[in-house]
Scaffold this motif. Structure first.
Motif, PDB file in Angstrom:
ATOM      1  N   LEU A   9      -9.733  -3.673  -6.232  1.00 20.94           N
ATOM      2  CA  LEU A   9     -10.010  -5.091  -6.481  1.00 20.94           C
ATOM      3  C   LEU A   9     -11.249  -5.535  -5.717  1.00 20.94           C
ATOM      4  O   LEU A   9     -12.077  -6.287  -6.237  1.00 20.94           O
ATOM      5  CB  LEU A   9      -8.819  -5.948  -6.042  1.00 20.94           C
ATOM      6  CG  LEU A   9      -7.589  -6.011  -6.939  1.00 20.94           C
ATOM      7  CD1 LEU A   9      -6.569  -6.968  -6.340  1.00 20.94           C
ATOM      8  CD2 LEU A   9      -7.960  -6.455  -8.341  1.00 20.94           C
ATOM      9  N   ILE A  49      -8.644 -10.258 -10.869  1.00 21.67           N
ATOM     10  CA  ILE A  49      -7.679  -9.692 -11.818  1.00 21.67           C
ATOM     11  C   ILE A  49      -8.154  -9.898 -13.249  1.00 21.67           C
ATOM     12  O   ILE A  49      -8.035  -8.999 -14.101  1.00 21.67           O
ATOM     13  CB  ILE A  49      -6.289 -10.309 -11.616  1.00 21.67           C
ATOM     14  CG1 ILE A  49      -5.723  -9.925 -10.237  1.00 21.67           C
ATOM     15  CG2 ILE A  49      -5.333  -9.871 -12.713  1.00 21.67           C
ATOM     16  CD1 ILE A  49      -5.524  -8.445 -10.039  1.00 21.67           C
ATOM     17  N   THR A  50      -8.715 -11.067 -13.532  1.00 30.51           N
ATOM     18  CA  THR A  50      -9.216 -11.349 -14.881  1.00 30.51           C
ATOM     19  C   THR A  50     -10.341 -10.391 -15.246  1.00 30.51           C
ATOM     20  O   THR A  50     -10.406  -9.891 -16.376  1.00 30.51           O
ATOM     21  CB  THR A  50      -9.715 -12.805 -14.970  1.00 30.51           C
ATOM     22  OG1 THR A  50      -8.628 -13.688 -14.693  1.00 30.51           O
ATOM     23  CG2 THR A  50     -10.253 -13.099 -16.364  1.00 30.51           C
ATOM     24  N   LEU A 110      -7.075  -2.820 -15.866  1.00 27.49           N
ATOM     25  CA  LEU A 110      -6.001  -3.315 -15.003  1.00 27.49           C
ATOM     26  C   LEU A 110      -4.762  -2.429 -15.053  1.00 27.49           C
ATOM     27  O   LEU A 110      -4.248  -1.988 -14.023  1.00 27.49           O
ATOM     28  CB  LEU A 110      -5.642  -4.757 -15.376  1.00 27.49           C
ATOM     29  CG  LEU A 110      -4.528  -5.386 -14.530  1.00 27.49           C
ATOM     30  CD1 LEU A 110      -4.905  -5.394 -13.063  1.00 27.49           C
ATOM     31  CD2 LEU A 110      -4.230  -6.804 -15.013  1.00 27.49           C
ATOM     32  N   PHE A 136      -0.522  -9.238 -11.735  1.00 27.96           N
ATOM     33  CA  PHE A 136      -1.284  -8.059 -12.114  1.00 27.96           C
ATOM     34  C   PHE A 136      -0.416  -6.982 -12.752  1.00 27.96           C
ATOM     35  O   PHE A 136      -0.875  -5.879 -13.020  1.00 27.96           O
ATOM     36  CB  PHE A 136      -2.037  -7.486 -10.913  1.00 27.96           C
ATOM     37  CG  PHE A 136      -1.232  -7.441  -9.643  1.00 27.96           C
ATOM     38  CD1 PHE A 136      -0.445  -6.350  -9.337  1.00 27.96           C
ATOM     39  CD2 PHE A 136      -1.265  -8.524  -8.768  1.00 27.96           C
ATOM     40  CE1 PHE A 136       0.294  -6.310  -8.170  1.00 27.96           C
ATOM     41  CE2 PHE A 136      -0.528  -8.491  -7.591  1.00 27.96           C
ATOM     42  CZ  PHE A 136       0.258  -7.381  -7.299  1.00 27.96           C
ATOM     43  N   THR A 139      -7.571 -14.628  -8.994  1.00 34.53           N
ATOM     44  CA  THR A 139      -7.542 -14.737 -10.455  1.00 34.53           C
ATOM     45  C   THR A 139      -8.825 -14.181 -11.064  1.00 34.53           C
ATOM     46  O   THR A 139      -8.795 -13.484 -12.087  1.00 34.53           O
ATOM     47  CB  THR A 139      -7.341 -16.201 -10.886  1.00 34.53           C
ATOM     48  OG1 THR A 139      -6.062 -16.660 -10.414  1.00 34.53           O
ATOM     49  CG2 THR A 139      -7.388 -16.337 -12.405  1.00 34.53           C
ATOM     50  N   ARG A 157      -8.798  -7.100 -16.071  1.00 31.78           N
ATOM     51  CA  ARG A 157      -8.082  -7.158 -17.356  1.00 31.78           C
ATOM     52  C   ARG A 157      -9.065  -7.143 -18.525  1.00 31.78           C
ATOM     53  O   ARG A 157      -8.835  -6.471 -19.527  1.00 31.78           O
ATOM     54  CB  ARG A 157      -7.210  -8.422 -17.392  1.00 31.78           C
ATOM     55  CG  ARG A 157      -6.327  -8.533 -18.628  1.00 31.78           C
ATOM     56  CD  ARG A 157      -5.398  -9.713 -18.565  1.00 31.78           C
ATOM     57  NE  ARG A 157      -4.269  -9.466 -17.680  1.00 31.78           N
ATOM     58  CZ  ARG A 157      -4.017 -10.147 -16.569  1.00 31.78           C
ATOM     59  NH1 ARG A 157      -4.833 -11.124 -16.189  1.00 31.78           N
ATOM     60  NH2 ARG A 157      -2.966  -9.870 -15.825  1.00 31.78           N
ATOM     61  N   TYR A 184      -2.945  -0.274 -12.170  1.00 29.65           N
ATOM     62  CA  TYR A 184      -1.625  -0.742 -11.729  1.00 29.65           C
ATOM     63  C   TYR A 184      -0.567   0.338 -11.898  1.00 29.65           C
ATOM     64  O   TYR A 184       0.359   0.441 -11.084  1.00 29.65           O
ATOM     65  CB  TYR A 184      -1.225  -1.996 -12.512  1.00 29.65           C
ATOM     66  CG  TYR A 184       0.131  -2.534 -12.126  1.00 29.65           C
ATOM     67  CD1 TYR A 184       0.326  -3.111 -10.876  1.00 29.65           C
ATOM     68  CD2 TYR A 184       1.221  -2.455 -12.999  1.00 29.65           C
ATOM     69  CE1 TYR A 184       1.568  -3.602 -10.514  1.00 29.65           C
ATOM     70  CE2 TYR A 184       2.459  -2.938 -12.638  1.00 29.65           C
ATOM     71  CZ  TYR A 184       2.626  -3.516 -11.390  1.00 29.65           C
ATOM     72  OH  TYR A 184       3.864  -3.992 -11.019  1.00 29.65           O
TER      73      TYR A 184
END
Length: 244
Positions: free
Chosen positions: A55, A219-220, A228, A108, A216, A223, A232
């Motif tokens: 991240l 993570i966005t 992501l 997430f 956010t 994604r 994960y």
């Protein structure tokens, strides 16, 4: 200075001006992660630690400093303002306003939780959902959909279950499975209980909202890049149907 050096100095100066500069780090965030043997280790290793490092790479203008502590100390660091956010955390299934910390809006992934029971006293997931008050279950109270007793450690709860002192134990699959295998308990039965949102714990108030917006964005970005779930799944996987 000899005149022959002047063209060389001019060339070096122009080369330095043309070279790309590294992104300036405008903001440093502190992440305190709670120890989860195998996923978050006190020596700074583990899949969850690697996930936070990944991240960190999403925004070159910020830096995340990662430290690992026992979970209660990690949470307290966020509450006291010594850290900006932490892991692990699961979004509550109901409103919990009494906690001294908040949860990130962004999730997430979903972490699979398993119901562990004793083969000598069978208890199905359906029976537990139907009449939870009839059974003594150890888990993390704040996000469970019904009243449970607090689990103070994964291994302790599994040993209490094996000894017949509790009816069941609910915990995240990877963490509890690792402890189950280490203990070598064969009288334990596993069943898929539920999937909960994996989130960060953050401060309450204005500070928390700023951190939430930052997380956010990270993570966005992951994604949208389609990376992501790949990252994960190194931490948590869908339910794996196996028995000790």
């Amino acid at each position: 200075m000899p005149r022959c050096y002047l063209p060389l100095l001019l060339f070096i100066t122009l080369l330095n001006l043309a070279a790309p500069t590294r992104a300036t780090i405008d903001k440093t965030y502190v992440a305190h992660l709670g120890e989860l043997p195998g996923l978050i280790n006190l020596d700074g290793s583990g899949a969850f630690v690697d996930f936070v490092r990944y991240l960190d790479k999403q925004d070159p203008s910020t830096k995340i400093l990662i430290e690992v502590f026992p979970i209660h100390r990690a949470i307290n660091s966020v509450v006291q303002g010594r850290a900006d956010f932490g892991l692990p955390a699961v979004r509550p299934t109901r409103e919990v306003s009494t906690l001294p910390f908040a949860f990130s809006e962004v999730s997430f992934g979903q972490v699979t939780h398993v119901l562990y029971t004793n083969r000598a006293a069978p208890l199905s997931v359906k029976e537990l959902w139907a009449s939870p008050s009839r059974y003594t279950i150890e888990a993390v109270p704040y996000y469970m959909p019904f009243k449970v007793q607090r689990s103070h450690s994964i291994k302790q709860s599994l040993l209490r279950l094996a000894a017949g002192r509790i009816d069941g134990f609910v915990w995240a699959q990877e963490e509890a499975d690792l402890a189950l295998k280490e203990l070598g308990l064969t009288m334990i039965k596993r069943a898929h209980f539920a999937d909960f949102d994996d989130v960060f714990f953050i401060p309450k108030g204005i500070a928390g909202r700023e951190i939430d917006a930052y997380l956010t964005r990270l993570i966005t970005r992951l994604r949208e890049q389609g990376n992501l779930m790949h990252e994960y799944r190194k931490v948590h996987r869908p339910y794996v149907d196996w028995q000790p």
